[in-house]
Design a protein around this motif. Structure first.
Motif, PDB file in Angstrom:
ATOM      1  N   LYS A   1     -14.749   7.646  16.577  1.00  0.00           N
ATOM      2  CA  LYS A   1     -13.678   8.242  15.514  1.00  0.00           C
ATOM      3  C   LYS A   1     -12.310   8.660  16.196  1.00  0.00           C
ATOM      4  CE  LYS A   1     -16.024   8.741  11.460  1.00  0.00           C
ATOM      5  NZ  LYS A   1     -15.513   7.658  10.389  1.00  0.00           N
TER       6      LYS A   1
ATOM      7  N   MET B   1      -8.057   5.083  10.686  1.00  0.00           N
ATOM      8  CA  MET B   1      -8.884   5.906   9.720  1.00  0.00           C
ATOM      9  C   MET B   1      -7.707   6.962   8.986  1.00  0.00           C
ATOM     10  SD  MET B   1     -11.684   4.505   9.917  1.00  0.00           S
ATOM     11  CE  MET B   1     -12.403   5.252   8.634  1.00  0.00           C
TER      12      MET B   1
ATOM     13  N   GLN C   1     -14.384  -1.533   9.577  1.00  0.00           N
ATOM     14  CA  GLN C   1     -15.591  -0.791   9.407  1.00  0.00           C
ATOM     15  C   GLN C   1     -16.757  -1.628   9.289  1.00  0.00           C
ATOM     16  OE1 GLN C   1     -15.651   3.393   7.780  1.00  0.00           O
ATOM     17  NE2 GLN C   1     -13.691   2.682   6.857  1.00  0.00           N
TER      18      GLN C   1
ATOM     19  N   TYR D   1     -24.626   7.800  10.819  1.00  0.00           N
ATOM     20  CA  TYR D   1     -23.804   7.967   9.854  1.00  0.00           C
ATOM     21  C   TYR D   1     -23.520   9.282   9.039  1.00  0.00           C
ATOM     22  CZ  TYR D   1     -22.810   2.998   9.941  1.00  0.00           C
ATOM     23  OH  TYR D   1     -22.559   1.471  10.442  1.00  0.00           O
TER      24      TYR D   1
ATOM     25  N   SER E   1     -20.858  10.726  11.224  1.00  0.00           N
ATOM     26  CA  SER E   1     -19.242  10.009  10.830  1.00  0.00           C
ATOM     27  C   SER E   1     -18.875  10.407   9.490  1.00  0.00           C
ATOM     28  CB  SER E   1     -19.717   8.469  10.964  1.00  0.00           C
ATOM     29  OG  SER E   1     -18.478   7.786  10.477  1.00  0.00           O
TER      30      SER E   1
ATOM     31  N   ASN F   1     -15.697  12.377   8.219  1.00  0.00           N
ATOM     32  CA  ASN F   1     -14.593  11.884   7.063  1.00  0.00           C
ATOM     33  C   ASN F   1     -14.117  12.929   6.230  1.00  0.00           C
ATOM     34  OD1 ASN F   1     -14.636   9.294   8.230  1.00  0.00           O
ATOM     35  ND2 ASN F   1     -16.180   8.501   7.020  1.00  0.00           N
TER      36      ASN F   1
END
Length: 592
Positions: A356, A363, A420, A527, A530, A534
């Motif tokens: 990240k 991002m 991504q 995920y 992740s 976000n």
């Protein structure tokens, strides 16, 4: 100074005599070694004949002449492999990997209980077929080697196996007198192998169970997971059957030609797939004296690369850029973090954080764009209301003008999404194939390369199966929250028949649950982390970076100014829309 005029007569005579003596010694020792080898083969044949005198050689394993008493088993073992050889067919009847266990703590066998058989098939001079799988051999053990000898007619066949380090078994085939039986100069190597499951997730392991082979002097690699393999024009250096984390491979020093094989999925039970391979080996003088090697390997990248035989391609990390991401980014990154003594689950956590951080510029731009589009939502709604009955193209132009005045480039959000996609597919390949994660537990997941099944239904649910993965469920919930937070900027369809994009955005995480439920829990955990990051980024941007009042004021001020000169992209988009409007108007006129 003396001048060198070359060799004189005496020197030439001395050189000739010396050469004749040297050549004589070479012939003498060569004949002596050949004679010794023939004598040894004759002795082995005599032993075989004496052992099987009361029991005629079988050409069919179902023949009454083959009894349990005639089957002899011998063993070899080192730290890595435990091998058992059978006198029937002179084959490896059992192969156990000592350093690994199958799911449930069971011993991990690749060959066992007659799930694998192999041999060389010949045609005699009357076109009758015989196979070494159907012959009775006499075994003798010497150190780390086993020699199995059989006699058929006047021919003697020997299989010599030598157990070595690095999961390797040398396999030498020697014959004497075979030329009295055959004359077509070839033999077929036939390998039948029913693969036994060793992992928790049957569907996932079945997907990764396939043919693998190399050719073109080890330079090229191919695989086949679903169809019949057929390589009539290539000379295979090795052929193997791989599972999710282990493989059985046989290498032919002179290669296999005219290769073909088939595979059949086994729907349930302890076995996954049934494989059959048939490849041709050439005979020299109608004798089969060639070297082969068996490899029974865990799919560990460093081990596979150490052989320098293209074995590392067996590990299905993805093609081209996807595979490079795994080989040179994710695998080294995970190995580096785990080398600090971090548990596997937390190693994945920190790997997510680092990825990240690397992608943070891209991002951040995407999340900022998403937040800004949500801020200018009232202006977009105002345009929709004002041009409700106007032509759709006109309304789209006005909407784009609002974005342009606010400094929002809608196309800028595409790049992060494109970035991504390869990351997602690379990780989809990484987690189910990383042997270092195999058997590593984390919280309620006993194995990060398989699903967690704390919640068991006791019956089958369509698309889900008999369990619900907590990691998959948690990941789905986080993706839903993220979707709700970012879907405010999605416009509702203004034309009849157009799909509601918000509904589609909410359906996607639900379908993700069905996908992740039977996948590696390590992937779901990655995920989850992740998408949680976000969400944090969006909250930080909304409450600490973006000033909504300032953006609104800027948009209102821009409305009073003369419109800025269009950029090349905006101009092209406007011209395309105008052209589309004209075409639409022409079509309507034609209909009238």
């Amino acid at each position: 100074m003396q001048q060198n005029n070359g060799l004189d007569k005496s020197q030439l005579i001395s050189f000739g005599i010396f050469s004749m003596i040297l050549i004589g010694f070479m012939f003498y020792f060569q004949n002596r070694n050949a004679k010794a080898e023939q004598e040894q083969l004759a002795i082995d044949a005599k032993k075989t004949e004496q052992t099987t005198k009361a029991k005629p050689l079988a050409t069919n394993l179902n023949a009454a002449t083959v009894t349990p008493a005639s089957v002899q088993k011998v063993n070899l073992q080192n730290d890595e492999l435990a091998l058992e050889f059978s006198s029937i067919g002179g084959q490896l009847s059992s192969v156990k990997l000592n350093k690994y266990e199958a799911f449930g703590g069971k011993p991990l066998y690749l060959f066992s209980n007659n799930n694998a058989s192999y041999g060389f098939q010949f045609k005699d001079k009357t076109n009758k077929v015989f196979n070494t799988k159907d012959l009775v051999f006499v075994p003798t053990v010497a150190g780390n080697s086993v020699t199995l000898t059989s006699k058929i007619g006047t021919a003697v066949i020997q299989f010599v196996y030598t157990l070595k380090a690095k999961y390797t078994v040398d396999f030498q085939v020697k014959t004497q007198g075979l030329a009295t039986l055959v004359n077509d100069g070839k033999a077929e190597f036939i390998w039948d192998y029913t693969v036994k499951g060793a992992e928790k997730g049957r569907s996932q392991e079945e997907t990764h169970t396939e043919f693998a082979y190399s050719f073109n002097n080890y330079k090229d690699y191919d695989y086949d997971a679903r169809t019949d393999m057929n390589e009539p024009d290539e000379t295979l250096n090795w052929i193997g059957v791989k599972q999710q984390f282990f493989s059985a491979v046989i290498e032919a020093k002179n290669g296999f030609t005219k290769s073909k094989g088939n595979q059949e999925i086994i729907e349930e039970g302890e076995f996954l797939k049934k494989f059959n391979y048939n490849g041709q080996v050439n005979l020299a003088g109608n004798e089969l004296n060639q070297d082969f090697t068996w490899y029974f390997m865990p799919l560990d990248m460093e081990l596979l690369k150490s052989f320098d035989k293209n074995f590392d391609e067996i590990l299905p990390l993805g093609w081209s850029f996807i595979g490079s991401l795994n080989r040179y980014v994710f695998m080294p990154l995970y190995n580096l973090i785990s080398s600090w003594g971090v548990a596997a689950g937390w190693a994945i956590f920190w790997m997510t954080i680092i990825v990240k951080l690397i992608l943070s510029p891209v991002m951040f731009k995407q999340h900022k764009l998403s937040a800004m589009m949500k801020v200018i939502r009232p202006e977009i709604d105002e345009v929709n209301a004002k041009f409700k009955d106007a032509d759709p193209m006109k309304k789209q132009q006005e909407t784009m003008a609002v974005y342009r005045k606010a400094g929002v480039n809608q196309m800028a959000g595409c790049l992060p999404a494109l970035v991504q996609i390869p990351l997602f597919y690379a990780l989809f390949r990484f987690f189910p194939n990383m042997i270092d994660l195999r058997g590593k537990s984390f919280w309620f997941a006993p194995d990060l390369t398989a699903y967690d099944d704390v919640i068991k239904f006791g019956f089958k649910v369509p698309l889900l199966g008999e369990h619900l993965s907590i990691f998959a469920l948690a990941c789905t919930v986080v993706i839903l929250i993220y979707t709700v937070m970012t879907s405010g900027n999605i416009q509702q369809p203004q034309q009849e028949g157009m799909p509601n994009m918000k509904v589609l955005m909410y359906i996607f995480p639900i379908t993700f649950l069905f996908f992740l439920n039977s996948s590696a829990s390590g992937l779901s955990w990655y995920y989850f982390v992740s998408n949680a990051i976000n969400i944090v980024i969006i909250l930080v941007i909304k409450y600490f970076i973006l000033d909504e009042k300032k953006i609104h004021a800027q948009i209102q001020a821009n409305k009073q100014k003369e419109p800025k000169k269009e950029g090349k992209f905006q101009k092209r988009m406007r011209e395309m829309m105008e052209q589309a409007q004209q075409q639409q108007a022409q079509q309507q006129n034609k209909k009238k």
